[in-house]
Design a protein around this motif. Structure first.
Motif, PDB file in Angstrom:
ATOM      1  N   ASN A 114      -2.834  -5.516  -2.135  1.00 58.44           N
ATOM      2  CA  ASN A 114      -2.779  -4.206  -1.345  1.00 58.44           C
ATOM      3  C   ASN A 114      -3.677  -4.956  -0.172  1.00 58.44           C
ATOM      4  N   ASN A 115      -3.896  -5.498   0.126  1.00 57.07           N
ATOM      5  CA  ASN A 115      -4.246  -5.674   1.803  1.00 57.07           C
ATOM      6  C   ASN A 115      -3.436  -7.092   2.358  1.00 57.07           C
ATOM      7  N   ASP A 116      -2.120  -6.806   2.190  1.00 59.12           N
ATOM      8  CA  ASP A 116      -1.687  -7.652   3.029  1.00 59.12           C
ATOM      9  C   ASP A 116      -1.514  -7.815   4.537  1.00 59.12           C
ATOM     10  N   PRO A 117      -1.972  -7.187   4.764  1.00 62.40           N
ATOM     11  CA  PRO A 117      -2.126  -7.396   6.917  1.00 62.40           C
ATOM     12  C   PRO A 117      -3.261  -8.394   6.514  1.00 62.40           C
ATOM     13  N   GLN A 118      -4.061  -8.001   6.210  1.00 64.40           N
ATOM     14  CA  GLN A 118      -5.857  -9.356   6.223  1.00 64.40           C
ATOM     15  C   GLN A 118      -4.637 -10.522   5.362  1.00 64.40           C
ATOM     16  N   LEU A 119      -4.335 -10.164   4.559  1.00 64.23           N
ATOM     17  CA  LEU A 119      -3.731 -12.270   4.269  1.00 64.23           C
ATOM     18  C   LEU A 119      -2.526 -12.472   4.669  1.00 64.23           C
ATOM     19  N   LEU A 120      -1.620 -11.702   5.722  1.00 62.69           N
ATOM     20  CA  LEU A 120      -0.917 -12.975   6.335  1.00 62.69           C
ATOM     21  C   LEU A 120      -0.366 -12.060   7.663  1.00 62.69           C
ATOM     22  N   ASP A 121      -2.134 -11.403   8.121  1.00 61.12           N
ATOM     23  CA  ASP A 121      -2.002 -11.376   9.684  1.00 61.12           C
ATOM     24  C   ASP A 121      -1.293 -10.601  10.171  1.00 61.12           C
ATOM     25  N   SER A 122      -0.815  -9.537  10.071  1.00 61.82           N
ATOM     26  CA  SER A 122      -0.149  -8.286  10.546  1.00 61.82           C
ATOM     27  C   SER A 122      -0.787  -7.406  10.914  1.00 61.82           C
ATOM     28  N   GLU A 123      -0.011  -6.344  11.517  1.00 62.10           N
ATOM     29  CA  GLU A 123      -0.868  -5.091  11.536  1.00 62.10           C
ATOM     30  C   GLU A 123      -0.298  -3.739  11.610  1.00 62.10           C
ATOM     31  N   GLY A 124      -0.603  -3.628   9.670  1.00 68.03           N
ATOM     32  CA  GLY A 124       0.785  -3.241   9.177  1.00 68.03           C
ATOM     33  C   GLY A 124      -0.692  -1.618   8.724  1.00 68.03           C
ATOM     34  N   PRO A 125       0.126  -1.140   7.840  1.00 72.17           N
ATOM     35  CA  PRO A 125      -0.530  -0.013   7.320  1.00 72.17           C
ATOM     36  C   PRO A 125      -1.732  -0.819   6.316  1.00 72.17           C
ATOM     37  N   SER A 126      -0.803  -0.961   5.616  1.00 65.73           N
ATOM     38  CA  SER A 126      -1.818  -1.528   4.312  1.00 65.73           C
ATOM     39  C   SER A 126      -3.832  -1.835   4.426  1.00 65.73           C
ATOM     40  N   TYR A 127      -3.726  -0.705   3.129  1.00 67.03           N
ATOM     41  CA  TYR A 127      -5.793  -1.364   3.276  1.00 67.03           C
ATOM     42  C   TYR A 127      -6.206  -0.938   2.096  1.00 67.03           C
ATOM     43  N   TYR A 128      -7.014  -1.545   0.981  1.00 68.63           N
ATOM     44  CA  TYR A 128      -7.219  -1.253  -0.113  1.00 68.63           C
ATOM     45  C   TYR A 128      -8.754  -1.221   0.315  1.00 68.63           C
TER      46      TYR A 128
END
Length: 867
Positions: free
Chosen positions: A500-514
């Motif tokens: 649920n927190n792909d951007p932090q896991l993968l160091d991107s800048e997406g909208p996902s956030y939990y």
């Protein structure tokens, strides 16, 4: 003779070693990571803590786009200080920096194991301050506390909560300091340290410490003056300690108050039998219950404690009343709320069970340190058998392993306790073989309990683990590194989430956030713009929509392929992070479609919103299903399917459907089907592409299945003109910032000559931002349809500078500094004016044990006068 300090160290070391060894043994038996292929990352451990620790790894290695104040990776930019001090302030979180990034799971697992060990060790120190006794026995009870039912069911999968294992006994040690005439000011930094590790569990620990404070007052025969001095010292020390941790507590409180709200789950008190069975180790009942077992050793001693007549009746009464009061407090909603700061938690209402485990172990230690007699121990064994027999009526969560532990380990433990009870004299240590045997039993039983809990949990689909880092992670992470261009553009890892927190896991800048701290401004802005959410908006999910990409400067997307190590990367033009828009922008009416909101924020008309016609199941044209209200959405029912929606759009345009609260299966031109899974207000579905409008311009959308009574917006279809969108992006690029620099919690942008109107930063306008134009004074920015906006004073070439500061941090830092100064002043004053003669220093009002009597413990004052 061994010094008391050495005994403290040996006991703490034994408690930590046994607890950690049992925890690791359970992983070996179950084959869980890192000892096998089975992932441990269930629920929030996989969705939150591993990604948050991956982000911490980036921060510690200087590779992150944000800092401790602001997170540019998630939800297109969100405040981060509250998340850091809540999820990552456990000191063991820093260990992830020592591991390779792809082994961040191992770093989190190691930190959790060490947190359990530290909590066990600190509990041993408290037990030996509560009453002197053999160090190895205190160590075994400390291990029982570290691997209690609360740890195995709740704490082990929420590493931030594991700090509560340390915070509770640390606050108890601070309370003990307040009983001393000298050195009591050390209690304040101890309390501050407890708060700093995790404020959430420390709040529960503080409430539990208050209970113990009442017990100490009730069991001590202090004069009124001594009682008042103890109360005054405790109040001052705990107030100063809390103030020292104000930068952790106050900004987190403000962030929680500003977070997207989520209703609390209905409260259902535990059944009496289900509650009672939580005393038994190696079991995990299904459903929400206070899980507080502390092993057979502590259970037998706690049950023997009320029957031990050689212990003062006053002591037994006070501790038993405290135990019963805390246990009863989990059965009534008003008292449940007390444990959480007069609020009701969104999840389990029994997270404060940690305190009950600590009290049980304290009572067990008082019994063991007073050398329990065979009679009460045999009675405790009989009571345990009765409780075990009761489980036959309710086998919820009970397995054969439960019976093996309760009967096998319980029988061995009782036999060894009876052997210890028969020993008299012979020095402070019992026979080494007895100590070794009891240690082995506690170690094996704790490991078996952890295995049993894991086995029961694995039967629930909700606890399906997230994958540990593997080929899929590597592929996406490397793709993001190749195409990433922050802050020139954002890179999204796409809607096929790993966690649920792909951007932090993968160091991107997406909208996902939990996150429970997700600002409501961010959640509502992104919902209006068509993004999915669950958990009433606390989990944001990406959408595949080029208009939304343009709004948030997304210029690259990673698409997941079928193979575990295969991805596909898309690059496309994107406006800069900072654009210039007209000063006055009309806001769409309330209830308008996502397409109207997207156009308003983009500042360009790129959609065609066609008139629609419904056709019922009999093929007859109709105005459509009954509306819920005038001009509002349509009501859809399973009995009415299939519905057909027809419209006309420009040939070649892209068809999108908007149905945030729709729970149905829709199909569009060419047979493309999409599943809408909305459920107002908990789940919202993103806009979905339904294909390309055919050459005749006629569009037919079929609602083939309605899964429950649901709704469809009054304007559900939008036809995107790709040409108009390209021109809109080109115009935004032409009048957008010529250069953008994004710091950890700041943005600087150079705007082109002749810029006038409003500078808009592609992030939500949340509290804490301050902006200046051309070096002018910092002011609070405006909100342009939810985005951060700064009016430009004239048509010129401008420099924009915005900085984010966590709300409340400045005031909290001042309070912390003031508390530190006051603490130093009080320490210096006491050193200069409060020194005592050497023979009276360190006097305490605590109970002392007169060891000159055999067979009973006599309480005495520091002067030797009997209490």
């Amino acid at each position: 003779m061994r010094s008391p300090g050495a005994g403290h160290g040996l006991g703490a070391g034994l408690g930590a070693t046994v607890a950690m060894a049992a925890f690791l043994m359970s992983g070996v038996v179950r084959g869980t990571y890192p000892f096998g292929e089975r992932s441990r990352a269930v629920n929030d451990l996989g969705n939150q803590f591993v990604p948050f620790h991956a982000h911490l790894w980036d921060l510690l290695h200087g590779t992150s786009s944000g800092d401790l104040f602001f997170n540019w990776n998630s939800a297109f930019g969100v405040p981060y200080w509250a998340e850091f001090v809540s999820f990552l302030s456990n000191p063991f979180s820093l260990l992830v920096a020592a591991f390779p990034r792809r082994l961040v799971d191992l770093g989190v697992y190691t930190g959790a194991c060490l947190s359990i060990g530290l909590g066990s060790a600190v509990m041993v120190l408290w037990l030996r301050r509560l009453r002197p006794g053999p160090w190895w026995q205190a160590g075994l009870l400390g291990a029982a506390y570290g691997l209690s039912g609360w740890t195995l069911n709740d704490g082990a999968f929420d590493p931030m909560w594991l700090w509560g294992l340390t915070a509770f006994p640390l606050m108890l040690l601070a309370l003990d300091r307040c009983t001393r005439e000298r050195g009591w000011l050390w209690a304040a930094p101890m309390v501050g340290l407890a708060w700093a590790g995790n404020a959430y569990t420390s709040l529960m620990a503080l409430a539990g410490t208050a209970v113990v404070g009442v017990v100490l007052w009730a069991t001590h025969e202090w004069s009124r003056t001594e009682t008042m001095r103890f109360a005054g010292r405790a109040t001052l020390a705990f107030t100063l300690g809390t103030a020292l941790a104000a930068p952790v507590i106050w900004p987190s409180y403000l962030a929680a108050a500003n977070a997207q709200s989520m209703p609390a789950l209905p409260y259902n008190p535990p059944s009496p039998l289900g509650y009672l069975l939580q005393l038994l180790p190696a079991q995990r009942a299904f459903g929400s219950l206070p899980r507080f077992f502390v092993g057979m050793l502590a259970l037998l001693l706690a049950l023997a404690f009320p029957l031990s007549r050689h212990i003062r009746a006053r002591t037994r009464t006070a501790w038993c009343v405290a135990l019963l009061a805390v246990a009863a407090s989990f059965c009534w909603l008003p008292t449940v709320r007390v444990w959480y700061g007069l609020t009701q938690p969104n999840g389990s209402p029994y997270r404060a069970t940690l305190v009950l485990t600590g009290l049980l172990v304290s009572v067990a230690w008082l019994c063991l340190a007073h050398r329990p007699r065979p009679g009460p121990l045999l009675a405790a064994g009989a009571v345990t058998c009765v409780i075990a027999a009761a489980s036959v009526r309710d086998e919820n969560g009970v397995s054969p392993l439960t019976w093996l532990v309760v009967l096998g380990s319980g029988g061995l433990t009782l036999a060894l306790l009876l052997l210890l009870a028969r020993e008299r004299g012979g020095g402070p240590l019992p026979r080494p073989l007895t100590a070794a045997a009891l240690t082995a039993v506690v170690l094996a039983e704790s490991a078996a309990s952890a295995v049993a809990v894991d086995e029961q949990r694995d039967k629930l689909a909700f606890f399906a683990p997230k994958p540990t880092w593997g080929a899929r992670h590597d592929a996406v992470y490397e793709a993001v590194a190749r195409v990433g261009g922050w802050p020139a553009h954002r890179t999204d890892t796409g809607p096929a989430e790993i966690v649920n927190n792909d951007p932090q896991l993968l160091d991107s800048e997406g909208p996902s956030y939990y996150s429970s701290y997700l600002p409501r401004q961010t959640a509502r802005l992104m919902r209006r713009l068509g993004y999915s959410w669950t958990m009433h908006g606390r989990h944001l999910i990406p959408q595949d929509n080029p208009v939304a990409d343009a709004i948030f400067s997304v210029g690259a997307r990673v698409r997941h392929a079928d193979g575990p190590g295969q991805v596909r990367v898309e690059r496309f033009p994107a406006p800069p992070l900072v654009t210039v828009q007209p000063r006055d922008t009309p806001r769409p009416p309330a209830g308008s479609s996502t397409f109207l909101h997207q156009q308003a924020v983009l500042g360009q008309e790129v959609y065609e919103l066609p008139r629609i016609t419904f056709t019922g199941p009999d093929g007859a044209a109709a105005d459509g299903p009954p509306r819920l209200r005038a001009g509002g959405p349509y009501r859809l029912t399973a009995a009415g399917t299939p519905y057909r929606i027809t419209a006309r759009c420009r040939p070649g345009s892209r068809l999108y459907v908007d149905g945030p609260w729709t729970d149905a299966l829709l199909s569009g031109p060419g047979g493309k089907s999409v599943r809408m899974w909305g459920d107002y207000p908990e789940k919202a579905t993103a806009t979905k592409p339904l294909g390309t409008v055919p050459a005749d311009g006629r569009v037919t959308v079929t609602v083939g299945k309605v899964f429950r009574d649901t709704e469809l917006p009054h304007s559900p279809l939008g036809c995107l003109d790709p040409g108009k969108l390209r021109r809109a992006i080109a115009e935004l690029r032409s009048r957008g910032a010529t250069h953008v620099a994004a710091g950890g919690h700041s943005v600087r942008a150079a705007l082109p000559a002749g810029s006038s109107g409003t500078a808009v930063v592609a992030t939500a306008r949340t509290p804490g931002w301050r902006c200046a134009v051309d070096g002018g004074p910092m002011r609070s920015p405006h909100s342009r349809l939810g985005l951060l906006a700064v009016p430009l004073p004239d048509a010129s070439e401008h420099e924009l500078h915005c900085v984010f500061r966590p709300p409340g941090l400045r005031l909290a830092t001042a309070a912390s500094a003031g508390a530190a100064v006051l603490l130093l002043f009080l320490s210096a004053w006491r050193y200069a004016h409060g020194r005592r003669p050497a023979d009276g220093g360190g006097r305490t009002w605590r109970r002392r044990v007169d060891t000159t009597r055999t067979g009973s413990a006599r309480e005495s004052t520091p002067t030797g006068k009997s209490l």
